[in-house]
Design an enzyme around this catalytic site. Sequence first.
Site, PDB file in Angstrom:
ATOM      1  N   ASN A  13      71.085   2.987  34.419  1.00 13.85           N
ATOM      2  CA  ASN A  13      71.914   1.946  33.754  1.00 13.85           C
ATOM      3  C   ASN A  13      71.319   0.455  34.024  1.00 13.85           C
ATOM      4  O   ASN A  13      70.856   0.037  35.338  1.00 13.85           O
ATOM      5  CB  ASN A  13      73.110   1.839  34.531  1.00 13.85           C
ATOM      6  CG  ASN A  13      74.023   1.099  34.071  1.00 13.85           C
ATOM      7  OD1 ASN A  13      73.554  -0.185  33.755  1.00 13.85           O
ATOM      8  ND2 ASN A  13      75.243   1.539  33.947  1.00 13.85           N
ATOM      9  N   ARG A  24      68.275 -17.182  33.673  1.00 16.76           N
ATOM     10  CA  ARG A  24      67.403 -18.129  33.283  1.00 16.76           C
ATOM     11  C   ARG A  24      67.392 -17.822  31.784  1.00 16.76           C
ATOM     12  O   ARG A  24      67.772 -16.936  31.071  1.00 16.76           O
ATOM     13  CB  ARG A  24      65.839 -18.155  33.977  1.00 16.76           C
ATOM     14  CG  ARG A  24      66.025 -18.276  35.344  1.00 16.76           C
ATOM     15  CD  ARG A  24      66.016 -19.677  35.452  1.00 16.76           C
ATOM     16  NE  ARG A  24      64.943 -20.553  35.161  1.00 16.76           N
ATOM     17  CZ  ARG A  24      63.980 -20.616  35.822  1.00 16.76           C
ATOM     18  NH1 ARG A  24      63.623 -20.221  37.089  1.00 16.76           N
ATOM     19  NH2 ARG A  24      62.924 -21.554  35.258  1.00 16.76           N
ATOM     20  N   HIS A  49      76.448  -0.672  29.660  1.00 17.38           N
ATOM     21  CA  HIS A  49      77.683  -1.034  29.719  1.00 17.38           C
ATOM     22  C   HIS A  49      78.024  -2.569  29.411  1.00 17.38           C
ATOM     23  O   HIS A  49      78.138  -3.490  30.201  1.00 17.38           O
ATOM     24  CB  HIS A  49      78.388  -0.884  31.216  1.00 17.38           C
ATOM     25  CG  HIS A  49      79.980  -0.978  31.405  1.00 17.38           C
ATOM     26  ND1 HIS A  49      80.788  -0.041  32.073  1.00 17.38           N
ATOM     27  CD2 HIS A  49      80.869  -1.466  30.549  1.00 17.38           C
ATOM     28  CE1 HIS A  49      82.059  -0.378  31.924  1.00 17.38           C
ATOM     29  NE2 HIS A  49      82.037  -1.282  31.014  1.00 17.38           N
ATOM     30  N   ARG A  51      79.899  -5.648  28.440  1.00 16.82           N
ATOM     31  CA  ARG A  51      81.413  -5.946  28.488  1.00 16.82           C
ATOM     32  C   ARG A  51      81.358  -7.461  27.736  1.00 16.82           C
ATOM     33  O   ARG A  51      80.451  -7.903  26.953  1.00 16.82           O
ATOM     34  CB  ARG A  51      81.528  -6.781  30.044  1.00 16.82           C
ATOM     35  CG  ARG A  51      81.602  -5.364  31.059  1.00 16.82           C
ATOM     36  CD  ARG A  51      82.005  -5.751  32.410  1.00 16.82           C
ATOM     37  NE  ARG A  51      82.508  -4.608  33.090  1.00 16.82           N
ATOM     38  CZ  ARG A  51      81.840  -3.787  33.941  1.00 16.82           C
ATOM     39  NH1 ARG A  51      80.295  -3.980  33.724  1.00 16.82           N
ATOM     40  NH2 ARG A  51      82.363  -2.676  34.438  1.00 16.82           N
ATOM     41  N   HIS A  56      76.125  -9.418  31.545  1.00 14.33           N
ATOM     42  CA  HIS A  56      74.753  -8.594  32.010  1.00 14.33           C
ATOM     43  C   HIS A  56      74.327  -8.297  30.430  1.00 14.33           C
ATOM     44  O   HIS A  56      73.500  -9.097  29.667  1.00 14.33           O
ATOM     45  CB  HIS A  56      74.850  -7.636  32.844  1.00 14.33           C
ATOM     46  CG  HIS A  56      76.273  -6.874  32.864  1.00 14.33           C
ATOM     47  ND1 HIS A  56      76.529  -5.999  32.028  1.00 14.33           N
ATOM     48  CD2 HIS A  56      76.968  -6.626  34.052  1.00 14.33           C
ATOM     49  CE1 HIS A  56      77.621  -5.436  32.251  1.00 14.33           C
ATOM     50  NE2 HIS A  56      77.924  -5.797  33.498  1.00 14.33           N
ATOM     51  N   GLU A  81      78.671   2.780  27.620  1.00 13.70           N
ATOM     52  CA  GLU A  81      79.953   2.658  28.483  1.00 13.70           C
ATOM     53  C   GLU A  81      80.703   1.540  28.055  1.00 13.70           C
ATOM     54  O   GLU A  81      80.152   0.645  27.670  1.00 13.70           O
ATOM     55  CB  GLU A  81      79.752   2.720  29.718  1.00 13.70           C
ATOM     56  CG  GLU A  81      78.959   3.592  30.582  1.00 13.70           C
ATOM     57  CD  GLU A  81      78.599   3.889  32.065  1.00 13.70           C
ATOM     58  OE1 GLU A  81      78.346   4.564  32.481  1.00 13.70           O
ATOM     59  OE2 GLU A  81      79.078   2.620  32.487  1.00 13.70           O
ATOM     60  N   THR A 111      83.350  -4.630  38.227  1.00 11.03           N
ATOM     61  CA  THR A 111      82.742  -3.235  37.972  1.00 11.03           C
ATOM     62  C   THR A 111      83.895  -2.469  37.742  1.00 11.03           C
ATOM     63  O   THR A 111      85.144  -2.574  38.145  1.00 11.03           O
ATOM     64  CB  THR A 111      81.946  -2.730  38.946  1.00 11.03           C
ATOM     65  OG1 THR A 111      81.261  -1.793  38.657  1.00 11.03           O
ATOM     66  CG2 THR A 111      82.671  -2.467  40.365  1.00 11.03           C
ATOM     67  N   HIS A 202      78.407   5.958  39.960  1.00 14.49           N
ATOM     68  CA  HIS A 202      79.204   4.830  40.524  1.00 14.49           C
ATOM     69  C   HIS A 202      78.787   5.007  42.002  1.00 14.49           C
ATOM     70  O   HIS A 202      79.501   5.918  42.820  1.00 14.49           O
ATOM     71  CB  HIS A 202      80.642   4.543  40.402  1.00 14.49           C
ATOM     72  CG  HIS A 202      81.024   3.182  40.476  1.00 14.49           C
ATOM     73  ND1 HIS A 202      80.968   2.583  39.459  1.00 14.49           N
ATOM     74  CD2 HIS A 202      81.197   2.659  41.545  1.00 14.49           C
ATOM     75  CE1 HIS A 202      81.561   1.260  39.758  1.00 14.49           C
ATOM     76  NE2 HIS A 202      81.757   1.148  41.178  1.00 14.49           N
ATOM     77  N   ASP A 203      77.793   4.030  42.446  1.00 14.79           N
ATOM     78  CA  ASP A 203      77.483   3.951  43.915  1.00 14.79           C
ATOM     79  C   ASP A 203      76.855   5.312  44.325  1.00 14.79           C
ATOM     80  O   ASP A 203      76.700   5.539  45.640  1.00 14.79           O
ATOM     81  CB  ASP A 203      78.747   3.844  44.761  1.00 14.79           C
ATOM     82  CG  ASP A 203      79.305   2.286  44.714  1.00 14.79           C
ATOM     83  OD1 ASP A 203      78.593   1.755  44.125  1.00 14.79           O
ATOM     84  OD2 ASP A 203      80.257   2.016  45.415  1.00 14.79           O
ATOM     85  N   HIS A 226      73.337   0.105  39.940  1.00 17.21           N
ATOM     86  CA  HIS A 226      73.049  -0.772  40.887  1.00 17.21           C
ATOM     87  C   HIS A 226      71.985  -0.439  42.041  1.00 17.21           C
ATOM     88  O   HIS A 226      71.014  -1.188  42.464  1.00 17.21           O
ATOM     89  CB  HIS A 226      74.495  -1.057  41.665  1.00 17.21           C
ATOM     90  CG  HIS A 226      74.420  -2.272  42.633  1.00 17.21           C
ATOM     91  ND1 HIS A 226      74.730  -3.541  42.385  1.00 17.21           N
ATOM     92  CD2 HIS A 226      74.213  -2.177  44.043  1.00 17.21           C
ATOM     93  CE1 HIS A 226      74.810  -4.304  43.307  1.00 17.21           C
ATOM     94  NE2 HIS A 226      74.333  -3.533  44.383  1.00 17.21           N
TER      95      HIS A 226
END
Length: 255
Positions: A13, A24, A49, A51, A56, A81, A111, A202-203, A226
């Site tokens: 991801n 920047r 993903h 949004r 991002h 996603e 998230t 996730h995590d 992440h």
Amino acid sequence: MTTPSSLTALSVNLNKVALVRNTRHLGIPSVLRAATLCLQAGATGITVHPRPDERHIRAHDVHDLAALLSSDWPQVEFNIEGNPFHNLMDFVRACRPHQATFVPDSETQSTSDHGWSFPSDAERLRPLIAETQALGVRVSLFMDPIPEMMAAVKAVGADRVELYTEGYAASRGSARAPEVLARYAETARAAQAAGLEVNAGHDLSRDNLTDFLRAVQGVKEVSIGHAFVADALELGYAATTRDYLRCIDEAQAAK
């Protein structure tokens, strides 16, 4: 490069790469360069993903990645996603990725933090699942580890579930950890018994991935962002990719 069917695919991801870039206006770090380095090192999928607020991943990233993968990495899976009631379906229709993961996140949350609920979400999801599949795109639903919901996920037409694994990651080292992990394993079995394939994300990290895959059988794909990008800041994209593949290989060797 291909992944043997018995192995879990690693989908990287890239959201956090885009998050740093967006601070920047220099275009660095490059999302496309990150994807290329990870794929050269053996990753078998790319996840984004996007949004609605483009905090991002931005729209052009999705289209640029779709073009890159189509031309240079046709064997690599592209997973987009998002919430199908926000902006996800526009990308699905335009890019036709291999997989669309439907996630019930709000536009403001930082998230993803919960899965779909059945039967309450079934009827509104059904036509979007059908439309996505008609475009030739696999549908995975982001779900909490609730075995009793898996048959309903299959009934609504989904192809896979992505198990939301924050609960597993948070339980590590606690007295509840074995019980929590067993719940994920039970949910995966229920999904597979219903005719669904199983993803997870996730995590997940280098510290917990192997144990998860040892306990939860038959996971087709893990999506990791992440922790992956945090590791890459220290190790580099290629070394990080290889170490996550090592975690997957170690889980496979233990079976």
